[in-house]
Design a protein around this motif. Structure first.
Motif, mmCIF file in Angstrom:
data_model
loop_
_atom_site.group_PDB
_atom_site.id
_atom_site.type_symbol
_atom_site.label_atom_id
_atom_site.label_comp_id
_atom_site.label_asym_id
_atom_site.label_seq_id
_atom_site.Cartn_x
_atom_site.Cartn_y
_atom_site.Cartn_z
ATOM 1 N N LEU A 102 42.603 90.825 14.044
ATOM 2 C CA LEU A 102 42.992 90.356 12.706
ATOM 3 C C LEU A 102 44.124 89.197 12.899
ATOM 4 C CD1 LEU A 102 42.762 93.407 10.271
ATOM 5 C CD2 LEU A 102 41.055 91.460 11.108
ATOM 6 N N ALA A 103 45.363 89.323 13.738
ATOM 7 C CA ALA A 103 46.191 88.580 13.723
ATOM 8 C C ALA A 103 45.689 87.281 14.322
ATOM 9 C CB ALA A 103 47.304 89.108 14.568
ATOM 10 N N SER A 104 44.864 87.397 15.383
ATOM 11 C CA SER A 104 44.115 86.251 16.209
ATOM 12 C C SER A 104 43.629 85.461 15.096
ATOM 13 C CB SER A 104 43.502 86.730 17.220
ATOM 14 O OG SER A 104 42.892 85.561 17.898
ATOM 15 N N LEU A 105 42.744 85.993 14.510
ATOM 16 C CA LEU A 105 41.996 85.250 13.257
ATOM 17 C C LEU A 105 42.755 84.478 12.192
ATOM 18 C CD1 LEU A 105 38.873 87.860 12.768
ATOM 19 C CD2 LEU A 105 38.754 85.759 13.782
ATOM 20 N N THR A 106 43.920 85.226 11.731
ATOM 21 C CA THR A 106 44.655 84.582 10.574
ATOM 22 C C THR A 106 45.264 83.360 11.481
ATOM 23 O OG1 THR A 106 45.140 86.853 9.743
ATOM 24 C CG2 THR A 106 46.607 84.963 9.496
ATOM 25 N N ASN A 107 45.482 83.347 12.637
ATOM 26 C CA ASN A 107 46.298 82.386 13.156
ATOM 27 C C ASN A 107 45.386 81.384 13.872
ATOM 28 O OD1 ASN A 107 49.368 82.912 13.559
ATOM 29 N ND2 ASN A 107 48.441 84.893 14.105
ATOM 30 N N ILE A 108 44.128 81.558 13.953
ATOM 31 C CA ILE A 108 43.259 80.689 14.385
ATOM 32 C C ILE A 108 42.757 79.773 13.100
ATOM 33 C CG2 ILE A 108 40.422 80.278 14.501
ATOM 34 C CD1 ILE A 108 40.532 82.655 16.671
#
Length: 492
Positions: free
Chosen positions: A166-172
């Motif tokens: 989820l953190a990765s998607l938010t930062n993507i």
């Protein structure tokens, strides 16, 4: 906001569409990718082009801009801290962060277009309007959304792997809007919008509408599972610690300081790069590479090229960062990334005005930055869980308000510094980029190059040292298990 017994949050329009105890694809897609992308789109454009708009379209005095951006930082930091505490004390069936996400569908979308209305011709009245509109976005609209959005990751789930995703998607999503701001929008500016204020307004009005719709989508497809753990506990009110307790808890934790200092160096170095990118492409690069009829159009193509070559390795890295972090840990993955980023920065810096080595260096630098971009929220979530284990309280509100304040303050502070640098080095606002891409003095070109390349490169070197010292994830699984058992005991 207090939880009520009525069915407000269970109404068809406000009820969450997420019912699974595990994070599923629809939640990932709409809640942590598309929603944040639309909400942060204006911010991505502002990071790349707001300085250009205020300086070259509205022709505002550089001294005024420096003062405005620095003074606004005080309001920005205060606003983020206030919002963080409001979120920490919000108790509704929708959670503590999601109601503020819903509110920001109005506040953020409206604030994102105000700077492009400017209904006054008088110079003084125009500056007053810009000062109000600037703070409406950076000290009201953005803090409400970004603090709530940042809080969603640590309260979404305790599953560390899912949280990293989820953190990765938010930062993507954050990187995606930066891509739009630095790839697509500069070409639109150089070829269509130019210095036509009305066209700027039309473009940003479309962005504002898109922002409102995607934030509503994000609200519907998110859930706060960690917040729900305290529901029904006999001492649930203790889940909201006082500000003093939170401050004491976070400031006494070394891993919290390391994560925050890492983020300051990483985010603010990037803000200096982004704020100076347009100027670097306009005045430092040799834009004859594109062999266009108008050099005034070529700088936008140069900026788009650099942005694309930076975005491609980051897009590729998005597939590998989370699996690498799950296997080798966030610490080692980010450490190696920062080392690659430093190497890329050196190559770009030595490239001078030659776009080829500069582009290669920027691509490497962006590749190296990808682990930190994708994992920083997960790292902070790990710190929050660690503090809950050692101190017995959640510090989501304070931690994420500080995180959000550092994020949103980066652009105005670094733009103010850059404005001051331009002013001190003798930047000529009347120079015509269409006539001569190397029309500024050597001192100005050097100042722009340092701002665009070397500041961020030095920041990455510092980040490598800081993340090397960050070891909180080592014992995290055992600590999270202990927290869950502790909460089970509190509800029995």
């Amino acid at each position: 906001m207090n939880q009520t017994k009525n069915g407000l949050w269970n109404s068809p329009l406000l009820r969450s569409q997420v019912t699974s105890e595990d994070v599923r694809p629809p939640e990932m897609l709409f809640g942590y990718l598309i929603g944040p992308f639309g909400a942060l789109l204006a911010s991505g454009i502002f990071t790349s082009q707001l300085q250009n708009y205020l300086t070259n379209v509205l022709k505002l005095d550089l001294g005024f801009l420096t003062t405005l951006q620095l003074l606004s930082t005080i309001l920005i930091v205060a606003a983020n801290l206030v919002v963080g505490q409001l979120i920490e004390r919000t108790r509704t069936l929708a959670g503590k962060a999601r109601p503020w996400i819903l509110l920001s569908a109005l506040t953020l979308s409206v604030a994102s277009v105000l700077m492009f209305i400017v209904p006054f011709a008088d110079r003084t009245a125009r500056m007053v309007w810009i000062a109000i509109a600037y703070n409406a976005y950076y000290a009201v609209g953005f803090p409400i959304y970004n603090t709530a959005n940042s809080t969603l990751v640590p309260v979404s789930t305790r599953n560390s792997k899912q949280r990293s995703t989820l953190a990765s998607l938010t930062n993507i999503a954050s990187l995606g809007v930066m891509g739009v701001g630095s790839m697509i929008f500069p070409t639109l500016v150089s070829m269509a919008l130019k210095e036509d204020q009305h066209l700027w307004f039309v473009a940003m009005l479309g962005v504002a509408i898109f922002t409102a719709l995607t934030i509503l989508l994000q609200f519907r497809f998110t859930r706060e599972r960690v917040t729900e753990e305290s529901a029904g506990a006999e001492k649930a009110e203790k889940s909201s610690a006082s500000l003093g307790e939170q401050v004491k808890a976070v400031t006494s934790e070394k891993s919290w300081w390391l994560a925050m200092l890492f983020y300051v160096a990483f985010q603010w170095g990037g803000a200096m790069k982004n704020g100076s990118m347009t100027f670097f492409c306009q005045w430092v690069l040799d834009n004859s590479f594109f062999n266009t009829a108008s050099l005034g159009d070529a700088w936008g193509m140069s900026q788009s090229l650099l942005a694309v070559l930076g975005a491609i390795p980051m897009a590729v890295a998005a597939v590998f960062v989370v699996p690498l972090a799950n296997k080798f840990g966030k610490r080692l993955t980010c450490l190696v990334g920062m080392a690659i980023g430093v190497a890329g920065g050196v190559i770009a810096g030595l490239g001078g005005s030659n776009i080829i080595p500069v582009a290669i260096g920027i691509a490497l630098k962006c590749l190296g930055s990808s682990p930190a971009c994708y994992l920083i929220l997960a790292m902070l979530a790990d710190v929050i869980d660690h503090i809950e284990y050692t101190r017995g309280i959640r510090t989501d509100g304070l931690t994420m308000s500080v995180y959000s304040a550092l994020m949103v303050a980066a652009t105005p502070v670094c733009n103010a510094i850059f404005s001051g640098i331009l002013n001190a080095s003798g930047y000529d606002q009347s120079a015509d980029v269409a006539l001569n891409t190397l029309g500024q003095s050597a001192a100005v070109n050097t100042a722009i190059s340092v701002s665009y390349i070397w500041v961020e490169t030095a920041a990455y070197a510092l980040c490598a040292v800081l993340v090397f010292l960050w070891t909180v994830e080592k014992n995290l699984p055992a600590e999270q298990a202990a927290i869950v058992e502790r909460k089970k005991g509190a509800t029995q």
